[in-house]
Motif scaffolding. Structure first.
Motif, PDB file in Angstrom:
ATOM      1  N   GLU A  95       4.486   8.984   9.500  1.00 51.72           N
ATOM      2  CA  GLU A  95       4.260   8.256   7.868  1.00 51.72           C
ATOM      3  C   GLU A  95       3.375   6.934   8.403  1.00 51.72           C
ATOM      4  N   HIS A  96       2.253   6.740   7.838  1.00 47.87           N
ATOM      5  CA  HIS A  96       1.493   5.620   8.001  1.00 47.87           C
ATOM      6  C   HIS A  96       1.241   5.056   6.596  1.00 47.87           C
ATOM      7  N   GLU A  97       0.650   3.712   6.785  1.00 44.72           N
ATOM      8  CA  GLU A  97       0.244   3.023   5.438  1.00 44.72           C
ATOM      9  C   GLU A  97      -1.291   3.395   5.283  1.00 44.72           C
ATOM     10  N   ASP A  98      -1.705   3.615   3.983  1.00 42.96           N
ATOM     11  CA  ASP A  98      -2.987   4.298   4.021  1.00 42.96           C
ATOM     12  C   ASP A  98      -4.026   3.450   4.117  1.00 42.96           C
ATOM     13  N   THR A  99      -4.097   2.594   5.055  1.00 38.30           N
ATOM     14  CA  THR A  99      -5.133   1.728   5.295  1.00 38.30           C
ATOM     15  C   THR A  99      -6.691   2.059   5.806  1.00 38.30           C
ATOM     16  N   PRO A 100      -7.790   1.513   5.528  1.00 33.35           N
ATOM     17  CA  PRO A 100      -9.090   2.169   5.845  1.00 33.35           C
ATOM     18  C   PRO A 100      -8.806   2.590   7.390  1.00 33.35           C
ATOM     19  N   VAL A 101      -8.508   2.028   8.225  1.00 32.04           N
ATOM     20  CA  VAL A 101      -8.457   2.210   9.834  1.00 32.04           C
ATOM     21  C   VAL A 101      -7.671   3.665   9.799  1.00 32.04           C
TER      22      VAL A 101
ATOM     23  N   MET B 147       1.018  -1.269   0.007  1.00 30.06           N
ATOM     24  CA  MET B 147       0.059   0.052   0.011  1.00 30.06           C
ATOM     25  C   MET B 147       0.818   1.164  -0.313  1.00 30.06           C
ATOM     26  N   ALA B 148       0.148   2.334  -0.255  1.00 29.11           N
ATOM     27  CA  ALA B 148       0.996   3.806  -0.654  1.00 29.11           C
ATOM     28  C   ALA B 148       1.213   4.180   0.988  1.00 29.11           C
ATOM     29  N   GLN B 149       2.251   5.245   1.165  1.00 25.25           N
ATOM     30  CA  GLN B 149       2.379   5.683   2.340  1.00 25.25           C
ATOM     31  C   GLN B 149       1.946   6.997   2.173  1.00 25.25           C
ATOM     32  N   ILE B 150       1.275   7.663   3.590  1.00 24.66           N
ATOM     33  CA  ILE B 150       0.785   9.084   3.713  1.00 24.66           C
ATOM     34  C   ILE B 150       1.476   9.558   4.917  1.00 24.66           C
ATOM     35  N   LYS B 151       1.736  11.021   4.638  1.00 24.13           N
ATOM     36  CA  LYS B 151       2.261  11.684   5.643  1.00 24.13           C
ATOM     37  C   LYS B 151       1.173  12.555   6.304  1.00 24.13           C
TER      38      LYS B 151
ATOM     39  N   LEU C   2      -7.335   5.851   7.438  1.00 28.49           N
ATOM     40  CA  LEU C   2      -7.897   6.942   6.865  1.00 28.49           C
ATOM     41  C   LEU C   2      -9.007   7.439   7.715  1.00 28.49           C
ATOM     42  N   GLY C   3      -9.687   6.561   8.227  1.00 30.27           N
ATOM     43  CA  GLY C   3     -10.801   6.816   9.175  1.00 30.27           C
ATOM     44  C   GLY C   3     -10.544   7.454  10.343  1.00 30.27           C
ATOM     45  N   MET C   4      -9.280   7.386  11.046  1.00 34.21           N
ATOM     46  CA  MET C   4      -8.761   8.252  12.181  1.00 34.21           C
ATOM     47  C   MET C   4      -8.362   9.561  11.683  1.00 34.21           C
ATOM     48  N   VAL C   5      -7.801   9.618  10.497  1.00 35.53           N
ATOM     49  CA  VAL C   5      -7.521  10.957   9.701  1.00 35.53           C
ATOM     50  C   VAL C   5      -8.715  11.681   9.821  1.00 35.53           C
ATOM     51  N   ASP C   6      -9.760  10.922   9.102  1.00 36.06           N
ATOM     52  CA  ASP C   6     -10.868  11.862   8.716  1.00 36.06           C
ATOM     53  C   ASP C   6     -11.782  12.388  10.018  1.00 36.06           C
ATOM     54  N   LYS C   7     -11.400  11.722  11.213  1.00 35.07           N
ATOM     55  CA  LYS C   7     -11.840  12.277  12.451  1.00 35.07           C
ATOM     56  C   LYS C   7     -11.284  13.502  12.993  1.00 35.07           C
ATOM     57  N   VAL C   8     -10.112  13.714  12.525  1.00 34.07           N
ATOM     58  CA  VAL C   8      -9.317  14.823  12.885  1.00 34.07           C
ATOM     59  C   VAL C   8      -8.821  15.690  11.791  1.00 34.07           C
ATOM     60  N   LYS C   9      -9.514  15.834  10.672  1.00 29.98           N
ATOM     61  CA  LYS C   9      -9.249  16.450   9.587  1.00 29.98           C
ATOM     62  C   LYS C   9      -9.004  17.921   9.534  1.00 29.98           C
ATOM     63  N   HIS C  10      -9.611  18.531  10.690  1.00 26.45           N
ATOM     64  CA  HIS C  10      -9.535  19.931  11.080  1.00 26.45           C
ATOM     65  C   HIS C  10      -8.197  20.283  11.683  1.00 26.45           C
ATOM     66  N   LEU C  11      -7.446  19.354  12.225  1.00 33.11           N
ATOM     67  CA  LEU C  11      -6.447  19.513  12.817  1.00 33.11           C
ATOM     68  C   LEU C  11      -5.075  19.082  12.242  1.00 33.11           C
TER      69      LEU C  11
END
Length: 58
Positions: free
Chosen positions: A36-42, A1-5, A44-53
């Motif tokens: 850096e994390h793998e862009d797994t659904p888990v 999978m791809a990495q996200i920062k 991405l869901g965590m990032v979506d919860k704090v997307k304003h931060l």
């Protein structure tokens, strides 16, 4: 999978407890901290919860 920062760009002072815990689970403790994390659904869901931060780069 791809990495996200994930970079924390805003303070967590006035956030709810669950959002603070989500930031800690992502490994973010201070403003301008980057992890850096793998862009797994888990993750991405965590990032979506704090997307304003945080800022996300692929």
């Amino acid at each position: 999978m791809a990495q996200i920062k994930v970079t924390q760009v805003r303070s967590k002072i006035k956030c709810t407890i669950s959002q603070k815990r989500t930031l800690e689970a992502l490994g973010l403790k201070k403003i301008n901290a980057t992890v850096e994390h793998e862009d797994t659904p888990v993750i991405l869901g965590m990032v979506d919860k704090v997307k304003h931060l945080v800022r996300v780069e692929k």
